[in-house]
Design an enzyme around this catalytic site. Structure first.
Site, short mmCIF file in Angstrom:
data_model
loop_
_atom_site.label_atom_id
_atom_site.label_comp_id
_atom_site.label_asym_id
_atom_site.label_seq_id
_atom_site.Cartn_x
_atom_site.Cartn_y
_atom_site.Cartn_z
N LEU A 1 12.19 -45.63 17.87
CA LEU A 1 12.79 -45.42 19.17
C LEU A 1 12.45 -46.65 20.29
CD1 LEU A 1 12.43 -41.74 19.22
CD2 LEU A 1 14.30 -42.92 18.42
N SER A 2 11.77 -47.59 19.81
CA SER A 2 11.31 -48.73 20.67
C SER A 2 10.64 -48.48 21.81
CB SER A 2 12.62 -49.37 21.22
OG SER A 2 12.24 -50.86 21.33
N SER B 1 -3.37 -46.85 29.94
CA SER B 1 -2.23 -46.17 29.28
C SER B 1 -2.88 -44.73 28.75
CB SER B 1 -1.60 -46.85 27.95
OG SER B 1 -0.96 -46.02 27.08
N GLU C 1 22.79 -52.80 12.85
CA GLU C 1 21.38 -52.89 12.47
C GLU C 1 21.14 -54.36 11.90
OE1 GLU C 1 18.95 -50.98 13.99
OE2 GLU C 1 19.93 -49.21 12.98
N HIS C 2 20.13 -54.81 12.51
CA HIS C 2 19.72 -56.43 12.02
C HIS C 2 20.77 -57.39 12.26
CE1 HIS C 2 15.79 -55.47 9.68
NE2 HIS C 2 16.07 -54.48 9.81
N SER D 1 7.99 -49.73 22.37
CA SER D 1 7.63 -51.19 22.81
C SER D 1 8.55 -51.68 23.85
CB SER D 1 7.22 -52.08 21.68
OG SER D 1 8.68 -52.21 20.80
N ASP E 1 16.58 -54.19 21.85
CA ASP E 1 15.76 -53.02 22.42
C ASP E 1 15.92 -53.14 23.83
OD1 ASP E 1 15.66 -52.53 19.76
OD2 ASP E 1 13.52 -52.97 19.61
N ASP F 1 21.25 -58.27 15.53
CA ASP F 1 20.99 -58.76 17.00
C ASP F 1 20.50 -60.20 16.66
OD1 ASP F 1 18.46 -58.06 15.94
OD2 ASP F 1 18.02 -57.32 17.99
P1 ADP Z 1 8.30 -48.69 18.32
O1 ADP Z 1 8.60 -49.79 19.23
O2 ADP Z 1 9.57 -48.63 17.26
O3 ADP Z 1 7.96 -47.48 18.87
P2 ADP Z 1 6.39 -50.84 17.60
O4 ADP Z 1 5.48 -51.02 16.59
O5 ADP Z 1 7.37 -51.82 18.03
O6 ADP Z 1 7.10 -49.49 17.29
O7 ADP Z 1 5.73 -50.54 19.21
C1 ADP Z 1 4.60 -49.55 19.27
C2 ADP Z 1 3.47 -50.15 20.01
O8 ADP Z 1 3.91 -50.25 21.45
C3 ADP Z 1 2.34 -49.06 20.02
O9 ADP Z 1 1.25 -49.40 18.98
C4 ADP Z 1 1.56 -49.67 21.14
O10 ADP Z 1 0.99 -50.99 21.12
C5 ADP Z 1 2.83 -50.02 22.15
N1 ADP Z 1 3.08 -48.75 22.86
C6 ADP Z 1 4.12 -48.16 22.86
N2 ADP Z 1 3.96 -47.06 23.95
C7 ADP Z 1 2.86 -47.32 24.63
C8 ADP Z 1 2.30 -46.63 25.84
N3 ADP Z 1 2.93 -45.54 26.42
N4 ADP Z 1 1.33 -47.34 26.15
C9 ADP Z 1 0.51 -48.36 25.89
N5 ADP Z 1 1.23 -48.99 24.45
C10 ADP Z 1 2.34 -48.63 24.25
MG MG Z 2 9.05 -51.75 18.99
#
Ligand code: ADP
Ligand code: MG
Length: 388
Positions: free
Chosen positions: A131-132, A69, A35-36, A134, A178, A38
């Site tokens: 869980l990424s 989305s 963790e951290h 993003s 990620d 990368d």
């Molecule tokens: P994590 O990656 O840990 O889940 P992040 O804060 O990095 O958290 O990313 C979450 C963000 O990614 C959400 O707030 C949104 O902006 C974007 N995101 C995640 N899933 C979706 C989705 N299915 N559709 C659109 N945007 C998404």
């Molecule tokens: Mg993220």
């Protein structure tokens, strides 16, 4: 067509009409250990999980990019010619940031093949749980655009595009882990990442054969990579490396610790010690998997948690309780996972104990009057792929 793909296809039709040209999907990830590390050029060992984001996409005759989305209202649209990293905001910054990152690196005939695209996202990766979600969005979109625009980029290049989008457009100074996990995952395998050489290797976990599995304990407490905690840890690491005369903390080994202790202030030393020992724990975990199997890796997970709690100081009371409770209930090992300051913990459990561990953690959270955690199993799954 399976149900998930059917939903993705129907959602596309509801937003844009007609059928998509194709469907692509990419998984979330959970980091087993490392963790951290990368952004310090070190080692990480994530898995791609059995929760995915699907993008249904169709090329357009004009230059317009439109994204929708099912997790957010509205359609966001922008011309390929007006993509401005500083103007992209909200959830659409993730998919459109990927388009910007790809378009910026392309020239000549590749650039001429880039048309407008309609993109519709559906997902069962929980957002903000560590869980990424993003990276799942970025990698699904990157793979879709790579195919639709016939760019022939390889998976390492696609991972860097996702990272660039996240760093520059979203403004989160995250490393390459990620996206690498989401693109390179394999069933019942972890992905050993060397974030300095960018070499990757899949390593058999043997979880299925050993009757063990992973439980994610989402504490449902918020975290944000873009916020101060992550950035300040990153700065401490850079500062430590500079004062120790190395390009990155990756260059240091456990036997450099006495020198680090002598040269650094207490806090920077603890930050550096986490990175140095965490890199070693990743290598030890992989070696233990290869020689002894998954029953042998628990102690590295436990030590990793202590290091994040005490040295890197990124844990929270909820994460500490999830870990302690899992350990007491017989987990083979447990640790917080992800960037910290909330999010999820991970427990390696015998499959026969999974229910008991989950119920016990839920009970302990209720006793502590914490928000009820969301606990679910994850399995190491295949990375991003074209579905249809
Ligand atoms: P994590 O990656 O840990 O889940 P992040 O804060 O990095 O958290 O990313 C979450 C963000 O990614 C959400 O707030 C949104 O902006 C974007 N995101 C995640 N899933 C979706 C989705 N299915 N559709 C659109 N945007 C998404
Ligand atoms: Mg993220």
């Amino acid at each position: 067509m399976n149900k998930v793909l059917q939903l993705g296809s129907e959602y596309f039709s509801s937003q844009f009409g007609g059928a998509p040209d194709g469907l692509w999907s990419a998984p979330g990830r959970v980091n087993l250990i490392g963790e951290h590390t990368d952004y310090n050029g070190g080692f990480a060992f994530p898995i791609a999980i059995d929760k995915r984001t699907t993008v249904a996409a169709r090329a357009r005759a004009d230059r317009l990019l439109r994204v929708a989305s099912s997790s957010f209202p509205g359609v966001v649209e922008v011309s390929l010619d007006d993509l401005d990293p500083d103007a992209l905001a909200g959830w659409a910054a993730y998919p459109l940031g990927v388009a910007w990152a790809i378009a910026g690196g392309a020239s000549g005939s590749a650039a001429s093949r880039m048309s407008g695209v309609d993109l519709a996202l559906t997902s069962d990766v929980p957002a903000g749980a560590g869980l990424s979600s993003s990276a799942a969005v970025e990698c699904a979109v990157a793979l879709a655009l790579n195919d639709l625009w016939e760019l022939g980029l390889d998976r390492q290049e696609l991972a860097r595009i996702g990272q660039l989008a996240e760093n520059r457009v979203v403004g989160a100074p995250t490393g390459i882990m990620d996206q690498s996990a989401s693109l390179l995952g394999e069933t019942d395998h972890g992905i050993l990442l060397d974030c300095q050489s960018l070499l990757t290797e899949t390593v058999a976990l043997g979880f299925a054969g050993a009757g063990v599995g992973l439980l994610v304990i989402d504490t449902r407490t918020s975290h944000s990579h873009a916020d101060g905690g992550y950035a300040s840890r990153r700065r401490s690491c850079e500062d430590g490396a500079r004062r120790l005369g190395v390009g990155s903390l990756r260059a240091l080994r456990p036997d450099d610790l006495p020198r680090a202790a002598a040269q650094l202030d207490g806090q920077t030393y603890r930050r550096v010690r986490h990175i140095i020992t965490e890199n070693q724990r990743v290598l030890d975990t992989v070696a233990a998997l290869r020689t002894s199997g998954p029953g042998a890796i628990g102690p590295f997970l436990d030590e990793s948690h202590l290091s994040m709690r005490d040295d890197f100081e990124i844990s929270t009371p909820e994460l500490d309780l999830a870990v302690a409770s899992a350990q007491e209930l017989g987990a083979l090992g447990a640790r917080m996972t992800g960037g910290g300051f909330g999010g999820a913990a991970l427990a390696l459990v015998r499959n026969d104990d999974a229910r008991k561990v989950a119920a016990g953690i839920t009970r302990d959270f209720a006793r502590a009057r914490y928000t009820a955690p969301h606990i679910f199993p994850v399995t190491a799954s295949e990375g991003a792929r074209r579905e249809l």
